[in-house]
Motif scaffolding. Structure first.
Motif, short mmCIF file in Angstrom:
data_model
loop_
_atom_site.label_atom_id
_atom_site.label_comp_id
_atom_site.label_asym_id
_atom_site.label_seq_id
_atom_site.Cartn_x
_atom_site.Cartn_y
_atom_site.Cartn_z
N ALA A 42 35.27 -23.76 6.92
CA ALA A 42 34.75 -22.39 6.92
C ALA A 42 35.85 -21.35 6.90
CB ALA A 42 33.86 -22.18 8.14
N THR A 43 36.94 -21.59 7.62
CA THR A 43 37.97 -20.55 7.75
C THR A 43 39.25 -20.83 6.99
OG1 THR A 43 38.93 -21.52 9.74
CG2 THR A 43 37.09 -19.98 10.05
N GLY A 44 39.50 -22.07 6.68
CA GLY A 44 40.75 -22.42 6.01
C GLY A 44 41.89 -22.69 6.97
N SER A 45 41.68 -22.44 8.26
CA SER A 45 42.71 -22.76 9.25
C SER A 45 42.14 -23.75 10.26
CB SER A 45 43.20 -21.49 9.97
OG SER A 45 42.13 -20.90 10.67
N ALA A 46 43.02 -24.45 10.92
CA ALA A 46 42.58 -25.51 11.83
C ALA A 46 42.54 -25.02 13.28
CB ALA A 46 43.51 -26.70 11.73
N LEU A 47 41.62 -25.58 14.04
CA LEU A 47 41.61 -25.36 15.48
C LEU A 47 42.68 -26.26 16.09
CD1 LEU A 47 37.78 -25.34 16.21
CD2 LEU A 47 39.33 -23.39 16.35
N SER A 48 43.52 -25.70 16.91
CA SER A 48 44.64 -26.49 17.44
C SER A 48 44.21 -27.47 18.53
CB SER A 48 45.70 -25.54 18.02
OG SER A 48 45.14 -24.79 19.09
N TRP A 49 43.09 -27.26 19.15
CA TRP A 49 42.71 -28.05 20.31
C TRP A 49 41.81 -29.24 20.00
CZ3 TRP A 49 37.48 -28.12 20.82
CH2 TRP A 49 36.77 -27.06 20.25
N THR A 50 41.25 -29.35 18.82
CA THR A 50 40.27 -30.41 18.57
C THR A 50 40.87 -31.81 18.65
OG1 THR A 50 40.58 -30.14 16.19
CG2 THR A 50 38.74 -28.96 17.19
N TYR A 51 42.02 -32.02 18.03
CA TYR A 51 42.64 -33.34 18.06
C TYR A 51 43.03 -33.72 19.48
CZ TYR A 51 46.08 -37.02 17.47
OH TYR A 51 46.78 -38.18 17.60
N SER A 52 43.66 -32.78 20.19
CA SER A 52 44.13 -33.05 21.55
C SER A 52 42.97 -33.33 22.51
CB SER A 52 44.93 -31.86 22.08
OG SER A 52 46.06 -31.65 21.28
N ALA A 54 39.91 -34.43 21.64
CA ALA A 54 39.21 -35.65 21.24
C ALA A 54 39.94 -36.90 21.71
CB ALA A 54 39.03 -35.69 19.72
N ARG A 55 41.25 -36.88 21.70
CA ARG A 55 41.98 -38.08 22.09
C ARG A 55 41.95 -38.34 23.59
NH1 ARG A 55 48.41 -37.24 21.38
NH2 ARG A 55 48.65 -35.73 23.04
N LEU A 56 41.49 -37.41 24.39
CA LEU A 56 41.34 -37.65 25.82
C LEU A 56 40.22 -38.65 26.13
CD1 LEU A 56 41.89 -34.09 27.33
CD2 LEU A 56 43.39 -36.07 27.49
N PHE A 57 39.37 -38.91 25.16
CA PHE A 57 38.30 -39.89 25.35
C PHE A 57 38.78 -41.32 25.09
CE2 PHE A 57 35.89 -36.02 24.39
CZ PHE A 57 35.00 -36.03 25.44
N LEU A 58 39.91 -41.49 24.44
CA LEU A 58 40.39 -42.83 24.07
C LEU A 58 40.62 -43.77 25.26
CD1 LEU A 58 42.71 -42.11 21.04
CD2 LEU A 58 40.50 -43.25 21.05
N PRO A 59 41.26 -43.32 26.35
CA PRO A 59 41.41 -44.25 27.48
C PRO A 59 40.06 -44.71 28.04
CG PRO A 59 42.85 -42.36 27.77
CD PRO A 59 41.97 -42.06 26.59
N TRP A 60 39.10 -43.82 28.06
CA TRP A 60 37.77 -44.19 28.55
C TRP A 60 37.13 -45.22 27.64
CZ3 TRP A 60 35.46 -43.00 33.08
CH2 TRP A 60 36.09 -42.06 33.87
N MET A 124 47.76 -29.93 28.61
CA MET A 124 47.50 -28.65 27.97
C MET A 124 46.88 -28.90 26.60
SD MET A 124 48.67 -26.36 30.12
CE MET A 124 48.89 -24.89 29.19
N VAL A 125 45.58 -28.81 26.53
CA VAL A 125 44.89 -28.95 25.25
C VAL A 125 45.11 -27.68 24.43
CG1 VAL A 125 42.65 -29.28 24.15
CG2 VAL A 125 43.21 -30.53 26.25
N SER A 126 44.95 -26.56 25.07
CA SER A 126 45.22 -25.25 24.47
C SER A 126 45.57 -24.30 25.60
CB SER A 126 44.01 -24.75 23.68
OG SER A 126 42.98 -24.36 24.57
N ASP A 127 45.75 -23.03 25.27
CA ASP A 127 46.05 -22.05 26.32
C ASP A 127 44.92 -21.95 27.33
OD1 ASP A 127 48.44 -21.51 25.13
OD2 ASP A 127 47.73 -19.73 24.05
N ASN A 128 43.70 -22.12 26.87
CA ASN A 128 42.54 -21.97 27.74
C ASN A 128 41.98 -23.29 28.27
OD1 ASN A 128 42.57 -19.17 27.37
ND2 ASN A 128 41.38 -19.36 25.49
N ILE A 129 42.28 -24.37 27.60
CA ILE A 129 41.74 -25.67 28.00
C ILE A 129 42.86 -26.51 28.60
CG2 ILE A 129 40.55 -27.76 27.26
CD1 ILE A 129 39.50 -26.17 24.85
N GLN A 130 42.77 -26.73 29.90
CA GLN A 130 43.75 -27.54 30.62
C GLN A 130 43.00 -28.59 31.41
OE1 GLN A 130 45.96 -24.76 32.96
NE2 GLN A 130 46.47 -23.49 31.20
N ILE A 131 43.37 -29.85 31.20
CA ILE A 131 42.65 -30.96 31.84
C ILE A 131 43.63 -31.77 32.66
CG2 ILE A 131 41.30 -33.06 31.41
CD1 ILE A 131 40.21 -31.66 28.92
N SER A 132 43.26 -32.06 33.88
CA SER A 132 44.11 -32.83 34.77
C SER A 132 44.27 -34.26 34.25
CB SER A 132 43.49 -32.86 36.17
OG SER A 132 44.18 -33.77 36.99
#
Length: 185
Positions: A42-52, A54-60, A124-132
């Motif tokens: 839709a925008t031509g630019s990527a969201l920086s936080w989606t990959y980071s 999504a990969r937090l689910f891999l250990p689970w 640090m997933v993004s500036d606003n999304i931080q997960i322990s």
């Protein structure tokens, strides 16, 4: 025997919960990746936080699915070698296998709990999304506990004592067919 029956029922409930959890994690990963994909289209630019994120689910998915495989008997086994042994040695090998599995599970709980307690960093997933890091670290001792719970099934977890012909007949949906007397076409 009532305690063993209750423990086996609990193992079944936990296994079902693990399946639901793993499916939910996979769907969560797909949803996050899909949102990133649609945003990019839709925008031509990527969201920086989606990959980071999504990969937090891999250990689970990775660790919890190991317990599902154990409960289903889909783990690596050296059945052919064990079946070549005399019956008393087959039982001894099965007991040794279960003991090694229990030891491994106890190590996961013991060292995993320390790993969980010392996971003080923030991802640090993004500036606003931080997960322990507790989010991913808790999977290690949890997997060990589920392993220990599934061990209440004992020899049923191992393939050493199963009849392959009965398993094949059951999988084909024809349990009354005697596999020694008839040939399937």
């Amino acid at each position: 025997m009532a305690i063993l029956t209750t423990a086996r029922r609990l193992s079944d409930v936990v296994n079902t919960a693990c399946i639901v959890l793993c499916v939910g994690c996979v769907l969560g990963m797909l949803a996050i990746s899909f949102v990133g994909f649609i945003y990019t289209l839709a925008t031509g630019s990527a969201l920086s936080w989606t990959y980071s994120l999504a990969r937090l689910f891999l250990p689970w998915i990775g660790l919890i699915s190991i317990t599902i495989a154990l409960r289903s008997g889909e783990h690596v086994a050296m059945t052919l070698l064990v079946r070549l042994l005399p019956a008393p040695l087959v039982k001894a090998a099965a007991v040794a296998t279960l003991m090694v599995m229990a030891f491994f599970a106890l190590l996961m709980v013991w060292y995993g709990w320390g790993f969980f307690l010392n996971a003080n960093q923030v991802y640090m997933v993004s500036d606003n999304i931080q997960i322990s890091h507790h989010w991913t670290a808790v999977t290690v001792p949890l997997t060990g506990l589920i392993f220990l719970l599934h061990l209440v099934y004992g020899f049923d977890l191992l393939e050493h004592f199963s009849d392959e012909n009965a398993v094949i007949d059951e999988a084909l949906g024809d349990p009354e067919l005697d596999s020694d007397s008839e040939v399937r076409t």
